[in-house]
Design a protein around this motif. Structure first.
Motif, PDB file in Angstrom:
ATOM      1  N   GLU A 132       8.219  26.918  11.219  1.00  0.00           N
ATOM      2  CA  GLU A 132       9.684  26.802  11.242  1.00  0.00           C
ATOM      3  C   GLU A 132      10.342  27.753  10.266  1.00  0.00           C
ATOM      4  O   GLU A 132      11.321  28.417  10.596  1.00  0.00           O
ATOM      5  N   ALA A 133       9.774  27.818   9.068  1.00  0.00           N
ATOM      6  CA  ALA A 133      10.341  28.706   8.043  1.00  0.00           C
ATOM      7  C   ALA A 133      10.305  30.152   8.517  1.00  0.00           C
ATOM      8  O   ALA A 133      11.268  30.913   8.340  1.00  0.00           O
ATOM      9  N   GLN A 134       9.191  30.523   9.161  1.00  0.00           N
ATOM     10  CA  GLN A 134       9.073  31.894   9.617  1.00  0.00           C
ATOM     11  C   GLN A 134      10.074  32.199  10.727  1.00  0.00           C
ATOM     12  O   GLN A 134      10.685  33.268  10.777  1.00  0.00           O
ATOM     13  N   GLU A 136      12.937  30.795  11.185  1.00  0.00           N
ATOM     14  CA  GLU A 136      14.267  30.915  10.587  1.00  0.00           C
ATOM     15  C   GLU A 136      14.455  32.288   9.966  1.00  0.00           C
ATOM     16  O   GLU A 136      15.489  32.946  10.141  1.00  0.00           O
ATOM     17  N   ALA A 137      13.426  32.744   9.260  1.00  0.00           N
ATOM     18  CA  ALA A 137      13.510  34.064   8.615  1.00  0.00           C
ATOM     19  C   ALA A 137      13.705  35.158   9.657  1.00  0.00           C
ATOM     20  O   ALA A 137      14.512  36.078   9.473  1.00  0.00           O
ATOM     21  N   LEU A 138      12.967  35.033  10.755  1.00  0.00           N
ATOM     22  CA  LEU A 138      13.085  36.073  11.787  1.00  0.00           C
ATOM     23  C   LEU A 138      14.459  36.042  12.446  1.00  0.00           C
ATOM     24  O   LEU A 138      15.013  37.095  12.801  1.00  0.00           O
ATOM     25  N   GLU A 140      17.280  35.166  11.010  1.00  0.00           N
ATOM     26  CA  GLU A 140      18.216  35.805  10.086  1.00  0.00           C
ATOM     27  C   GLU A 140      18.061  37.307  10.114  1.00  0.00           C
ATOM     28  O   GLU A 140      19.019  38.060  10.053  1.00  0.00           O
ATOM     29  N   LEU A 141      16.791  37.747  10.218  1.00  0.00           N
ATOM     30  CA  LEU A 141      16.526  39.182  10.217  1.00  0.00           C
ATOM     31  C   LEU A 141      17.142  39.829  11.452  1.00  0.00           C
ATOM     32  O   LEU A 141      17.696  40.924  11.391  1.00  0.00           O
TER      33      LEU A 141
ATOM     34  N   LEU B  10      19.883  43.440   1.554  1.00  0.00           N
ATOM     35  CA  LEU B  10      18.547  42.962   1.904  1.00  0.00           C
ATOM     36  C   LEU B  10      17.569  43.237   0.775  1.00  0.00           C
ATOM     37  O   LEU B  10      17.576  44.313   0.186  1.00  0.00           O
ATOM     38  N   LEU B 149      10.742  46.144   6.206  1.00  0.00           N
ATOM     39  CA  LEU B 149      10.786  45.153   5.135  1.00  0.00           C
ATOM     40  C   LEU B 149       9.422  44.969   4.495  1.00  0.00           C
ATOM     41  O   LEU B 149       9.307  44.677   3.312  1.00  0.00           O
ATOM     42  N   PRO B 174       8.269  38.371   8.066  1.00  0.00           N
ATOM     43  CA  PRO B 174       8.520  37.616   6.840  1.00  0.00           C
ATOM     44  C   PRO B 174       8.172  36.148   7.035  1.00  0.00           C
ATOM     45  O   PRO B 174       8.206  35.639   8.132  1.00  0.00           O
ATOM     46  N   TYR B 175       7.845  35.487   5.908  1.00  0.00           N
ATOM     47  CA  TYR B 175       7.453  34.092   5.962  1.00  0.00           C
ATOM     48  C   TYR B 175       8.600  33.154   5.655  1.00  0.00           C
ATOM     49  O   TYR B 175       8.587  32.003   6.035  1.00  0.00           O
ATOM     50  N   GLY B 176       9.569  33.655   4.895  1.00  0.00           N
ATOM     51  CA  GLY B 176      10.673  32.776   4.531  1.00  0.00           C
ATOM     52  C   GLY B 176      11.854  33.621   4.145  1.00  0.00           C
ATOM     53  O   GLY B 176      11.771  34.842   4.008  1.00  0.00           O
ATOM     54  N   ILE B 177      12.966  32.945   3.969  1.00  0.00           N
ATOM     55  CA  ILE B 177      14.177  33.681   3.617  1.00  0.00           C
ATOM     56  C   ILE B 177      14.978  32.866   2.629  1.00  0.00           C
ATOM     57  O   ILE B 177      15.039  31.644   2.717  1.00  0.00           O
ATOM     58  N   LYS B 195      20.164  38.623   1.107  1.00  0.00           N
ATOM     59  CA  LYS B 195      19.117  37.891   1.814  1.00  0.00           C
ATOM     60  C   LYS B 195      17.791  38.399   1.283  1.00  0.00           C
ATOM     61  O   LYS B 195      17.518  39.600   1.333  1.00  0.00           O
ATOM     62  N   PHE B 197      13.871  38.347   1.803  1.00  0.00           N
ATOM     63  CA  PHE B 197      12.822  38.017   2.763  1.00  0.00           C
ATOM     64  C   PHE B 197      11.486  37.994   2.031  1.00  0.00           C
ATOM     65  O   PHE B 197      11.147  38.954   1.342  1.00  0.00           O
ATOM     66  N   ARG B 239       8.796  25.961   1.231  1.00  0.00           N
ATOM     67  CA  ARG B 239       8.620  25.769   2.668  1.00  0.00           C
ATOM     68  C   ARG B 239       7.463  26.572   3.220  1.00  0.00           C
ATOM     69  O   ARG B 239       6.808  26.147   4.159  1.00  0.00           O
ATOM     70  N   PHE B 240       7.261  27.780   2.654  1.00  0.00           N
ATOM     71  CA  PHE B 240       6.199  28.586   3.248  1.00  0.00           C
ATOM     72  C   PHE B 240       4.939  28.643   2.400  1.00  0.00           C
ATOM     73  O   PHE B 240       4.064  29.468   2.630  1.00  0.00           O
TER      74      PHE B 240
END
Lengths: 192, 243
Positions: A132-134, A136-138, A140-141, B10, B149, B174-177, B195, B197, B239-240
């Motif tokens: 889920e975290a990944q 979400e990150a994608l 946003e990206l 970023l 990134l 990326p794994y988290g943000i 942001k 990443f 989270r990650f």
């Protein structure tokens, strides 16, 4: 004056009658007469060839028969218990389990079942959270820039095959000299 | 009116993990189960050659004691008994001293050392200046146009740890943000917030050359992150991270 007398077996000059007045030829003729006569060498050849041909055919037939027969199964060494382990003196003599012991075992098994189920659930939940975290990150990206997003979701070729030595019980001892030894592999290799 | 896309700055950050080097201690249930499994295996098994030899020798000894040395084995002949072998092996084991599982760094709680907490994951934290504050963060660096990134994250790692790092980065994604808005004082129309990443990497080499690290750094486990990171940031980072 030269007489070419090819001495190869393929061509023989016809057996000429002693010509008149060739006194110097008689010796040659006698030599030729003393050599095996014309018909015989050819017979030898034929018989040889025939024999060899017959032998080859027999061999081919044998090979074909062997090939036709079903291939022998390769025995699985693990499934064949060697005979020395079926001796009766090998059977362990232990006192039978008490009632309390069996009860304890059953209860422990049930506790273990529950423990493992909880562990599995926790692992799955953790993996789900990671995904889920990944995601979400994608997302946003993607909102930021499409180009970076495409670069991010591209497959990483250098990642697999990924190799890592697992953790041991104790950390490596610095300056440890492991004892020398030789390992001889005695596994039997079967060919079909 | 359609709102123009609010530009965010970023950043690429790298979460460098040192994987555990020793196994974690077993839980109570695991230990009990392991003992039970061993017991069941023993009950279902048969005697091995070594055990048969031991039993026979015990028999012989007992008979010899009862019948007061009247068998044909000459006392001068030295026979190696299975029990002697076992004792010898036991002695050899006791003489071997393995490296301790709890290292000195553990005892001193030296958080800059990599040899601490060998059974857990350790991640790198560095002190960075954000705005006018010095904060403990995962190493991060601003993204430059023209690079992906992932390369930003690699650059972040290189700035703090030097070029010769053997780290395996896990994938391009990326794994988290962590998204945050700048305080109103410095917020402008094109610069609303940032942001960050996060990327993950595994440290391959066992030791880092200490001279490389220029700034303050720490290697901490997941539980200890709370001591250093701010709560919002910590929430997103947790989270990650798997423990």
């Amino acid at each position: 004056l030269t007489l070419c007398l090819p001495y190869s077996s393929s061509s023989w000059l016809p057996q000429a009658a002693p010509s008149r007045g060739s006194h110097w030829q008689t010796s040659l003729l006698t030599v030729r007469a003393s050599l095996p006569a014309r018909a015989q060498p050819k017979k030898k050849k034929k018989v040889d060839v025939k024999k060899e041909q017959a032998q080859k055919d027999r061999m081919k037939k044998k090979i074909r028969k062997l090939e036709k027969a079903a291939p022998e199964m390769i025995p699985i060494e693990d499934f064949i218990t060697p005979l020395k382990y079926s001796d009766s003196n090998r059977v362990r003599s232990l006192p039978p389990l008490s009632f309390e012991e069996t009860e304890r075992r059953v209860l422990l098994m049930k506790k273990w079942c529950l423990f493992k189920q909880n562990q599995d659930k926790a692992e799955k939940a953790a993996i789900q959270a990671l995904v889920e975290a990944q995601q979400e990150a994608l997302k946003e990206l993607r909102l930021e820039s499409e180009e970076l997003y495409q670069a991010a979701i591209r497959r990483d070729e250098g990642l697999f095959p990924f190799e890592r030595d697992g953790p041991d019980y104790t950390p490596p001892l610095p300056g440890y000299d492991p004892p020398e030894g030789k390992c001889v592999d005695i596994t039997k290799v079967y060919t079909q | 009116t359609a709102a123009a896309p609010r530009p965010w700055r970023l950043f690429g950050a790298m979460c460098l993990l040192r994987l555990p080097r020793i196994t974690q201690p077993l839980e109570k249930e695991e230990e009990e189960m392991a003992a039970l499994m061993g017991q069941i295996e023993l009950e279902k098994s048969q005697y091995s050659d070594h055990e048969i030899r031991k039993l026979e020798e015990e028999e012989k000894l007992r008979r010899r004691k009862e019948s007061m040395y009247d068998d044909d084995e000459a006392p001068g002949k030295t026979v190696i008994m299975a029990q002697d072998l076992e004792d010898k092996w036991e002695q050899k084991l006791l003489r071997f001293k393995p490296a301790p599982r709890i290292t000195d760094a553990d005892k001193n709680n030296n958080r800059t050392s990599l040899n601490r907490k060998l059974d857990r994951n350790l991640m790198l934290l560095v002190k960075q200046k954000i705005g006018n504050q010095e904060l403990w963060l995962l190493p991060q660096v601003e993204w430059q146009p023209g690079e992906t990134l992932r390369s930003t994250a690699e650059r972040a790692m290189a700035t703090f740890l030097g070029d010769h790092i053997q780290a395996k980065i896990l994938g391009n994604a990326p794994y988290g943000i962590y998204k945050y808005k700048f305080p109103r004082a410095i917020r402008t129309e094109d610069n609303v917030g940032a942001k960050v990443f996060f990327f993950k990497a595994f440290l391959q080499s066992d030791d880092l050359p200490q001279a490389e690290l220029k700034k303050d750094y720490l290697w901490v486990t997941k539980d200890e992150l709370g001591d250093y990171l701010k709560s919002e940031y910590l929430k997103k980072v947790n989270r990650f991270l798997l423990d």
